[in-house]
Design a protein around this motif. Structure first.
Motif, PDB file in Angstrom:
ATOM      1  N   PRO A  30       0.804  -1.238   0.000  1.00  0.00           N
ATOM      2  CA  PRO A  30       0.000   0.000   0.000  1.00  0.00           C
ATOM      3  C   PRO A  30       0.830   1.278   0.000  1.00  0.00           C
ATOM      4  N   VAL A  31       2.072   1.225   0.497  1.00  0.00           N
ATOM      5  CA  VAL A  31       2.904   2.442   0.560  1.00  0.00           C
ATOM      6  C   VAL A  31       3.157   3.023  -0.837  1.00  0.00           C
ATOM      7  N   TYR A  32       2.999   2.206  -1.871  1.00  0.00           N
ATOM      8  CA  TYR A  32       3.264   2.711  -3.225  1.00  0.00           C
ATOM      9  C   TYR A  32       2.307   3.828  -3.637  1.00  0.00           C
ATOM     10  N   ASP A  33       1.093   3.845  -3.082  1.00  0.00           N
ATOM     11  CA  ASP A  33       0.179   4.952  -3.411  1.00  0.00           C
ATOM     12  C   ASP A  33       0.817   6.281  -3.006  1.00  0.00           C
ATOM     13  N   ARG A  34       1.413   6.301  -1.816  1.00  0.00           N
ATOM     14  CA  ARG A  34       2.049   7.525  -1.324  1.00  0.00           C
ATOM     15  C   ARG A  34       3.327   7.826  -2.117  1.00  0.00           C
ATOM     16  N   ALA A  37       2.665   9.397  -5.442  1.00  0.00           N
ATOM     17  CA  ALA A  37       2.188  10.773  -5.316  1.00  0.00           C
ATOM     18  C   ALA A  37       3.293  11.713  -4.825  1.00  0.00           C
ATOM     19  N   GLU A  38       4.103  11.266  -3.869  1.00  0.00           N
ATOM     20  CA  GLU A  38       4.991  12.207  -3.164  1.00  0.00           C
ATOM     21  C   GLU A  38       6.476  11.980  -3.428  1.00  0.00           C
ATOM     22  N   ALA A  39       6.877  10.740  -3.696  1.00  0.00           N
ATOM     23  CA  ALA A  39       8.309  10.443  -3.857  1.00  0.00           C
ATOM     24  C   ALA A  39       8.490   9.391  -4.945  1.00  0.00           C
ATOM     25  N   ARG A  57       6.248   5.327 -10.663  1.00  0.00           N
ATOM     26  CA  ARG A  57       5.197   5.788 -11.574  1.00  0.00           C
ATOM     27  C   ARG A  57       5.298   5.078 -12.921  1.00  0.00           C
ATOM     28  N   TYR A  58       4.133   4.863 -13.535  1.00  0.00           N
ATOM     29  CA  TYR A  58       4.082   4.183 -14.828  1.00  0.00           C
ATOM     30  C   TYR A  58       5.000   4.843 -15.855  1.00  0.00           C
TER      31      TYR A  58
END
Lengths: 420, 64
Positions: A30-34, A37-39, A57-58
């Motif tokens: 789940p940390v990949y969502d953050r 977005a942020e790093a 990111r893709y």
């Protein structure tokens, strides 16, 4: 190693996120969502001690994978996870997965006609169908419940890749043992050599035999074409290619199949759609590979001072491409965590991208498609025999997925052409 | 529509030939893409476009 461990000021060093199947059985941690977005390009420490840039990111993952001139495969594809992998070790004879450019293409082009051409795949389809039908017959004979991973997926992909290369099913332990050494994250170099050596010895002998008495299999044809390659392939290289085909060719596909069926059965509406319209199967296979493919991520090394997504990256830095995170990037795929058997998956990175894109992808697609078509047709009542929360996931391996998929059913229909 | 192939880059994935088998093939001996139809008819534009995009190594391109 100092050049690889320096962390630029202002950049926090994270531990490499590992899969969390208990909380996210069908997606990346789940940390990949953050992170996206942020790093999206951030420094991480890996379990092997390697420090690298993690790209999530893709668009960035696709760019890096697509540029083999700036980002080399030399360190090894999963060197961030494997205790036995050493990114600075010299490349061995035939160790093509760590090569780039024409040197690398020479191997791909030698294997391509056996595993990627429409003609060859059309000839393989009946072999895979026979294997799948036989295994479903075995499930019917034993009766429910069963473990769809060990009782179906592993035997199907093992018999398919063995039949393709030319290794009898009875000799499968040789490449199963080698694979458990290669894909285990705790095997050291000595244990790895011990796990792989019997397979190599066997394949050396097989190469010699097929040179004298060729059969209708990939190894015989690769041996026959070897002298006309530029330069000609050595026996060591032929052994290396056939070993990689066998070792990489069963568990990744079996795990994708087991993981995909688990996701489908966990979402009965999607299973029903597929059962009612089997023409959705090839698209579903792509969707399965998008959801789970590349879960472990893969590694590149920057060959020049460059940048990724605006972040400077120095020559010699290691880069980890979080492929599964890229395929769950909402910028690329709307509602990315949802399994959708009718989704447009064009451009997914589940098989990778660029020159190192999975060389076994067409045989994997064939096996997954034939197996799924047969399951929805012959076992329409297939369902999970345990709640998802009780399904164990594998640990200690870079092949991420369920360890068992307990299933049950009411009835198994005969294979096409078989009487009731 | 004309199909161009920079065959020096081909890594033999077969994706083009499997997506648009009437336009692309994979060489039986050398594993390199073969363009069967250099100027495919317009009604194949969508399929050929998908085949071009399916190449992971940037071998293929379309010119008007």
């Amino acid at each position: 190693m100092n050049r690889h461990t320096d962390t630029p000021a202002g950049t926090e060093l994270l531990d490499l996120p590992m899969p969390e199947p208990r909380t996210c059985p069908f997606g990346p941690a789940p940390v990949y969502d953050r992170l996206r977005a942020e790093a999206p390009v951030t420094r991480v420490a890996c379990p092997t001690g390697l420090t690298a840039w993690l790209v999530s990111r893709y668009a960035d993952v696709r760019d890096v994978l697509g540029d083999a001139e700036r980002f080399s495969s030399r360190p090894g594809q999963v060197v961030h996870l494997m205790a036995h992998a050493d990114p600075e070790r010299p490349i061995g004879e035939g160790e093509f997965t760590r090569m780039d450019g024409p040197e690398y293409q020479r191997f791909r082009r030698h294997m391509g006609p056996e595993i990627s051409s429409p003609r060859r795949l059309a000839k393989l389809r009946p072999l895979v169908r026979a294997v799948v039908d036989e295994r479903i017959g075995a499930l019917a004979a034993a009766g429910p419940p069963a473990d769809l991973y060990q009782d179906f997926a592993i035997p199907v992909t093992t018999a398919s890749i063995g039949g393709l290369v030319g290794v009898p099913y009875a000799d499968r332990d040789l490449f199963h043992t080698a694979a458990s050494g290669v894909f285990s994250d705790v095997t050291d170099q000595v244990q790895l050599a011990a796990a792989v050596r019997p397979l190599q010895g066997y394949l050396f002998e097989l190469v010699r035999r097929r040179r004298v008495e060729p059969e209708d299999d990939a190894l015989s044809r690769m041996v026959a074409r070897a002298p006309s390659a530029e330069p000609p392939f050595s026996d060591v290289e032929l052994v290396a290619m056939s070993a990689v085909m066998l070792v990489a060719g069963f568990d990744s596909t079996a795990t994708a199949l087991a993981h995909g069926v688990l996701a489908l059965l966990n979402d009965p509406g999607q299973w029903a759609r597929l059962r009612d319209d089997p023409s959705l199967v090839p698209g579903t296979v792509e969707e399965m590979v998008r959801l789970f493919g590349g879960g472990a991520g893969i590694v590149r090394e920057a060959t020049v001072d460059t940048e990724i997504g605006g972040r400077p990256v120095a020559k010699g830095d290691y880069v980890i491409l979080a492929i599964q995170s890229a395929n769950h990037d909402p910028e690329a795929f709307p509602d990315p965590g949802r399994l959708d058997v009718a989704r447009d998956t064009e451009g997914h990175l589940g098989f990778g991208h660029g020159t190192h894109q999975c060389f076994g992808q067409q045989t994997a697609r064939l096996e997954l498609t034939v197996a799924l078509e047969a399951l929805v047709r012959r076992v329409p009542s297939l369902r999970l025999a345990a709640p998802l929360a009780d399904v164990p996931f594998k640990t200690g391996t870079s092949v991420v997925g369920p360890e068992r998929v307990p299933v049950t059913w009411d009835e198994i229909l005969p294979a096409e052409g078989e009487g009731p | 529509m004309r199909v161009r192939a920079d065959t020096a880059l081909c890594v033999s994935t077969g994706s083009c030939a499997l997506t648009a088998p009437e336009v692309f093939d994979l060489g039986e001996d050398d594993g390199v893409v073969v363009v069967l139809v250099e100027s495919p008819p317009d009604e194949q534009r969508e399929t050929v476009g998908r085949a071009v995009r399916a190449c992971p190594a940037g071998v293929l391109s379309l010119a008007p």
